[in-house]
Scaffold this motif. Structure first.
Motif, mmCIF file in Angstrom:
data_model
loop_
_atom_site.group_PDB
_atom_site.id
_atom_site.type_symbol
_atom_site.label_atom_id
_atom_site.label_comp_id
_atom_site.label_asym_id
_atom_site.label_seq_id
_atom_site.Cartn_x
_atom_site.Cartn_y
_atom_site.Cartn_z
ATOM 1 N N LEU A 21 0.076 -30.294 -33.457
ATOM 2 C CA LEU A 21 -1.279 -30.859 -33.703
ATOM 3 C C LEU A 21 -2.536 -30.855 -32.340
ATOM 4 O O LEU A 21 -3.265 -30.686 -32.552
ATOM 5 C CB LEU A 21 -0.983 -32.382 -34.305
ATOM 6 N N LYS A 22 -1.432 -31.170 -31.277
ATOM 7 C CA LYS A 22 -2.140 -30.960 -29.943
ATOM 8 C C LYS A 22 -2.909 -29.728 -29.842
ATOM 9 O O LYS A 22 -4.173 -29.497 -29.487
ATOM 10 C CB LYS A 22 -1.427 -31.372 -29.112
ATOM 11 N N SER A 23 -2.065 -28.720 -30.148
ATOM 12 C CA SER A 23 -2.548 -27.315 -30.179
ATOM 13 C C SER A 23 -3.866 -27.063 -31.092
ATOM 14 O O SER A 23 -4.533 -26.200 -30.672
ATOM 15 C CB SER A 23 -1.357 -26.117 -30.236
ATOM 16 N N LYS A 24 -3.779 -27.679 -32.172
ATOM 17 C CA LYS A 24 -4.999 -27.699 -33.175
ATOM 18 C C LYS A 24 -6.215 -28.570 -32.731
ATOM 19 O O LYS A 24 -7.189 -28.662 -33.477
ATOM 20 C CB LYS A 24 -4.533 -28.088 -34.572
ATOM 21 N N GLY A 25 -6.024 -29.361 -31.695
ATOM 22 C CA GLY A 25 -7.037 -30.144 -31.216
ATOM 23 C C GLY A 25 -7.382 -31.385 -32.193
ATOM 24 O O GLY A 25 -8.354 -31.957 -31.630
ATOM 25 N N ARG A 26 -6.324 -31.961 -32.644
ATOM 26 C CA ARG A 26 -6.228 -32.867 -33.268
ATOM 27 C C ARG A 26 -5.625 -33.982 -32.576
ATOM 28 O O ARG A 26 -4.689 -34.032 -32.029
ATOM 29 C CB ARG A 26 -5.470 -32.990 -34.730
ATOM 30 N N ASP A 27 -5.886 -35.125 -32.940
ATOM 31 C CA ASP A 27 -5.468 -36.734 -32.549
ATOM 32 C C ASP A 27 -4.935 -36.863 -33.735
ATOM 33 O O ASP A 27 -5.013 -36.979 -34.898
ATOM 34 C CB ASP A 27 -6.575 -37.428 -31.762
ATOM 35 N N TRP A 28 -3.881 -38.227 -33.470
ATOM 36 C CA TRP A 28 -3.029 -38.928 -34.477
ATOM 37 C C TRP A 28 -2.879 -40.430 -34.124
ATOM 38 O O TRP A 28 -2.694 -40.662 -33.096
ATOM 39 C CB TRP A 28 -1.820 -37.955 -34.904
ATOM 40 N N MET A 46 -15.627 -32.704 -36.160
ATOM 41 C CA MET A 46 -14.510 -33.252 -36.898
ATOM 42 C C MET A 46 -14.493 -34.615 -37.233
ATOM 43 O O MET A 46 -13.791 -35.335 -37.518
ATOM 44 C CB MET A 46 -13.304 -32.927 -35.910
ATOM 45 N N SER A 47 -15.841 -35.175 -37.105
ATOM 46 C CA SER A 47 -16.138 -36.559 -37.279
ATOM 47 C C SER A 47 -15.826 -37.164 -38.857
ATOM 48 O O SER A 47 -15.153 -38.023 -39.080
ATOM 49 C CB SER A 47 -17.242 -37.212 -37.189
ATOM 50 N N ASP A 48 -15.682 -36.093 -39.564
ATOM 51 C CA ASP A 48 -15.246 -36.517 -41.216
ATOM 52 C C ASP A 48 -13.823 -35.912 -41.628
ATOM 53 O O ASP A 48 -13.488 -35.916 -42.662
ATOM 54 C CB ASP A 48 -16.238 -35.856 -42.131
ATOM 55 N N ALA A 49 -13.323 -35.393 -40.368
ATOM 56 C CA ALA A 49 -11.669 -34.880 -40.668
ATOM 57 C C ALA A 49 -10.977 -36.273 -40.856
ATOM 58 O O ALA A 49 -11.207 -37.200 -40.434
ATOM 59 C CB ALA A 49 -11.266 -33.911 -39.477
ATOM 60 N N PRO A 50 -10.048 -36.171 -41.789
ATOM 61 C CA PRO A 50 -9.144 -37.259 -42.241
ATOM 62 C C PRO A 50 -8.210 -37.607 -40.936
ATOM 63 O O PRO A 50 -7.862 -36.847 -40.173
ATOM 64 C CB PRO A 50 -8.273 -36.738 -43.197
ATOM 65 N N ALA A 51 -7.977 -39.010 -40.802
ATOM 66 C CA ALA A 51 -7.043 -39.372 -40.015
ATOM 67 C C ALA A 51 -5.610 -39.045 -40.026
ATOM 68 O O ALA A 51 -5.172 -38.695 -41.141
ATOM 69 C CB ALA A 51 -7.080 -40.993 -39.946
ATOM 70 N N ILE A 52 -4.950 -38.531 -39.041
ATOM 71 C CA ILE A 52 -3.508 -38.134 -39.157
ATOM 72 C C ILE A 52 -2.514 -39.464 -38.705
ATOM 73 O O ILE A 52 -2.684 -39.976 -37.602
ATOM 74 C CB ILE A 52 -3.200 -37.112 -38.102
ATOM 75 N N THR A 53 -1.648 -39.415 -39.338
ATOM 76 C CA THR A 53 -0.653 -40.656 -39.045
ATOM 77 C C THR A 53 0.785 -40.030 -39.203
ATOM 78 O O THR A 53 1.040 -39.402 -40.004
ATOM 79 C CB THR A 53 -0.524 -41.842 -39.976
ATOM 80 N N ILE A 54 1.543 -40.233 -37.841
ATOM 81 C CA ILE A 54 2.845 -39.523 -37.804
ATOM 82 C C ILE A 54 3.708 -40.886 -37.562
ATOM 83 O O ILE A 54 3.461 -41.546 -36.404
ATOM 84 C CB ILE A 54 2.842 -38.807 -36.677
ATOM 85 N N TYR A 55 4.732 -41.012 -38.504
ATOM 86 C CA TYR A 55 5.911 -41.940 -38.348
ATOM 87 C C TYR A 55 6.918 -41.165 -37.359
ATOM 88 O O TYR A 55 7.325 -40.263 -37.659
ATOM 89 C CB TYR A 55 6.637 -42.605 -39.561
ATOM 90 N N THR A 56 7.289 -41.858 -36.277
ATOM 91 C CA THR A 56 8.120 -41.228 -35.397
ATOM 92 C C THR A 56 9.259 -42.158 -34.757
ATOM 93 O O THR A 56 9.113 -43.375 -34.865
ATOM 94 C CB THR A 56 7.348 -40.614 -33.805
ATOM 95 N N LYS A 96 -2.532 -23.439 -45.959
ATOM 96 C CA LYS A 96 -3.068 -24.544 -46.559
ATOM 97 C C LYS A 96 -3.244 -25.678 -45.449
ATOM 98 O O LYS A 96 -4.126 -26.669 -45.962
ATOM 99 C CB LYS A 96 -2.388 -24.927 -47.873
ATOM 100 N N LEU A 97 -2.671 -25.765 -44.514
ATOM 101 C CA LEU A 97 -2.902 -26.788 -43.620
ATOM 102 C C LEU A 97 -4.367 -27.090 -42.962
ATOM 103 O O LEU A 97 -4.688 -28.060 -42.878
ATOM 104 C CB LEU A 97 -1.623 -26.786 -42.545
ATOM 105 N N GLU A 98 -4.845 -25.853 -42.687
ATOM 106 C CA GLU A 98 -6.072 -26.025 -42.044
ATOM 107 C C GLU A 98 -7.212 -26.755 -42.966
ATOM 108 O O GLU A 98 -7.845 -27.666 -42.552
ATOM 109 C CB GLU A 98 -6.733 -24.618 -41.528
ATOM 110 N N ALA A 99 -7.255 -26.325 -44.187
ATOM 111 C CA ALA A 99 -8.082 -26.959 -45.174
ATOM 112 C C ALA A 99 -7.843 -28.619 -45.175
ATOM 113 O O ALA A 99 -8.655 -29.448 -45.305
ATOM 114 C CB ALA A 99 -7.941 -26.426 -46.630
#
Length: 90
Positions: free
Chosen positions: A25-32, A1-11, A80-83
């Protein structure tokens, strides 16, 4: 996932939808990167200027503004989210 885009969440600290979005997002194995707008008024102004919204969470995948938790889940249900998470665009 090195080329996966960064995720930013305003909270904020007391936002149940923010927690739900991060758990999903954690369940998808993603960091943000989390940007707390309740502790930093300048970041809140930046979020409003960037999204034209005042509610949280506001989620960005790469440069794409997904919107809030409900918007992200609607994208997920539409398939559409996974893509987007993989960097292929919505």
């Amino acid at each position: 996932m090195s080329d996966a885009p960064a995720i930013t969440i305003y909270t904020t600290a007391i936002c149940p939808y923010c927690v739900a979005a991060k758990n999903f997002l954690k369940s998808k194995g993603r960091d943000w990167t989390e940007v707390r707008v309740d502790t930093d008024p300048a970041e809140r102004e930046k979020m409003i200027a960037r999204t034209r919204r005042t509610s949280v969470p506001q989620i960005f995948i790469g440069d794409t503004h997904v919107g809030g938790y409900d918007d992200m889940m609607a994208l997920h249900r539409a398939g559409k989210l996974e893509a987007l998470l993989e960097g292929a665009g919505a």
